[in-house]
Design a protein around this motif. Structure first.
Motif, PDB file in Angstrom:
ATOM      1  N   THR A 118       0.637  -1.292  -0.011  1.00 26.28           N
ATOM      2  CA  THR A 118      -0.154  -0.134  -0.019  1.00 26.28           C
ATOM      3  C   THR A 118       0.871   1.391   0.293  1.00 26.28           C
ATOM      4  O   THR A 118       2.355   1.033   0.349  1.00 26.28           O
ATOM      5  N   PRO A 152     -10.521   0.235  -1.935  1.00 26.68           N
ATOM      6  CA  PRO A 152      -9.169  -0.916  -2.354  1.00 26.68           C
ATOM      7  C   PRO A 152      -9.909  -1.742  -2.893  1.00 26.68           C
ATOM      8  O   PRO A 152      -8.437  -2.556  -3.831  1.00 26.68           O
ATOM      9  N   GLU A 158      -4.063  -3.458  -4.492  1.00 24.34           N
ATOM     10  CA  GLU A 158      -4.409  -3.553  -2.717  1.00 24.34           C
ATOM     11  C   GLU A 158      -4.883  -4.976  -3.001  1.00 24.34           C
ATOM     12  O   GLU A 158      -4.945  -5.979  -2.603  1.00 24.34           O
TER      13      GLU A 158
END
Length: 394
Positions: A118, A152, A158
């Motif tokens: 991330t 996400p 991700e």
């Protein structure tokens, strides 16, 4: 990315499930796929209590915005939150980064995704509901928690359903989940129809996240016995009360930004008793970008200070969006003597009294007292309560 107006989400939800009626668990038909997938961890005849959890009388903030928490909706949200099928290669779930044992954060500076790590540290999800701030992500780019929940999933790094550069899309995810027996049953149980849509996923995930609450801390025990946050708490040590007073009391500065009297004024940005971030806050002077030399001035959100540490005092992971701070001492060092970068055009003005970076002029005992107080904000139930745990067999 397709943007869905929040009002549409609420209307959809309220048209499918009464927003004014409690869940009715009577005469539930058989759901064999749910039973096979989750065993005793999910009992549709006796759902966990998400909708009617006790909330202290002194807590007044609530950003639910119409998507009322129901036991049914949050149960579906829990399954979605922990299901690795929501990633393109079936290896990552929301809970992979937001871990219950770490106050729904991560001890790593950057969390592991399907295509790398991330770009920012994983934010804690404690008491997300109880805040004036209604926008989400460190840079507040999501106008609601509902719209935040699937971003996400649609991020290439991700969870991989970006729909760009060869990635599958959110439509592919919906089709994938629609072929899963327990989702056909869960969506029918919650919405009255097995049809799965991104909007329904968003509503359920947001309900589950908003249900994650922590109000069993030493602070809460003291606050329940006291008329306000400023008075000394009877269950606190002398050092904890002194630290609370420093946190709650605004400082007085001289002409050069040096504190001369008063406290250190953390409450100006981290409002008690929720300890959420003031929505009008600008950045806090930490400008680093993970994996880059670029300066980032758009980070203006922060999680609640509640459960910044575990009950044993150990932090629930590194702090700030860049994970650059590893101790509470480092936090107070940062705010204690602010270094103002010339290029930082978005620094919160409360950190530059009289045009100078603040010098809180704290001694070692004051620092120790504030740290003692911050540790009183941690509960214990949120780390172990089964209703927020993984519903899938280990």
């Amino acid at each position: 990315m397709r943007i869905i107006q929040y009002g549409t989400l609420v209307l959809l939800f309220c048209s499918l499930i009464s927003c004014n009626k409690s869940d009715d668990y009577q005469d539930i038909p058989s759901y064999p796929n749910i039973a096979a997938a989750f065993g005793t961890k999910i009992n549709l005849n006796q759902l966990d209590n998400y909708a009617n959890q006790a909330i202290p009388s002194y807590i007044s903030k609530d950003n639910t915005q119409g998507n009322t928490i129901t036991d049914k909706g949050a149960t579906l949200g829990r399954v979605l939150f922990y299901d690795k099928k929501l990633s393109s290669n079936n290896t990552i779930s929301c809970a992979s980064c937001h871990q219950q044992s770490n106050a729904f954060s991560d001890t790593l500076v950057t969390s592991i995704g399907v295509n790398g790590t991330t770009a920012r540290h994983t934010m804690r999800l404690i008491n997300t509901r109880f805040a004036n701030e209604k926008r989400f992500f460190w840079d507040k780019r999501a106008p609601t928690l509902e719209l935040q929940t699937t971003q996400p999933i649609q991020n290439h790094t991700e969870m991989g359903y970006s729909g760009l550069n060869g990635d599958l899309s959110i439509t592919d995810l919906v089709n994938k989940l629609s072929a899963v027996g327990y989702y056909q049953e869960l969506f029918r149980f919650v919405y009255g129809s097995p049809e799965i849509t991104e909007a329904k996923i968003q509503l359920a995930l947001a309900q589950f996240v908003r249900s994650i609450q922590s109000f069993d801390s030493k602070y809460d025990i003291g606050r329940a016995q006291t008329a306000d946050d400023v008075l000394s708490f009877p269950n606190f040590t002398s050092d904890e009360n002194k630290g609370k007073r420093l946190f709650m009391t605004l400082p007085t500065f001289d002409a050069t930004g040096k504190r001369t009297t008063g406290g250190i004024g953390c409450v100006a940005c981290h409002n008690a008793p929720e300890f959420d971030i003031d929505p009008n806050s600008k950045n806090n002077g930490i400008l680093g970008t993970i994996g880059s030399s670029a300066m980032e001035i758009s980070v203006v959100r922060a999680p609640s200070l509640r459960d910044i540490a575990k009950p044993n005092g150990k932090l629930n992971g590194p702090l700030m969006h860049s994970g650059i701070i590893s101790t509470l001492q480092n936090v107070l060092d940062h705010y204690g003597l602010m270094n103002v970068a010339t290029a930082n055009t978005n620094l919160d003005p409360r950190l530059v009294p009289n045009g100078f970076g603040q010098n809180l002029n704290m001694n070692s005992q004051e620092i120790a007292n504030v740290i003692s107080f911050l540790k009183t904000l941690s509960g214990s139930n949120v780390y172990t309560d089964p209703k927020w745990s993984n519903p899938f067999p280990n």
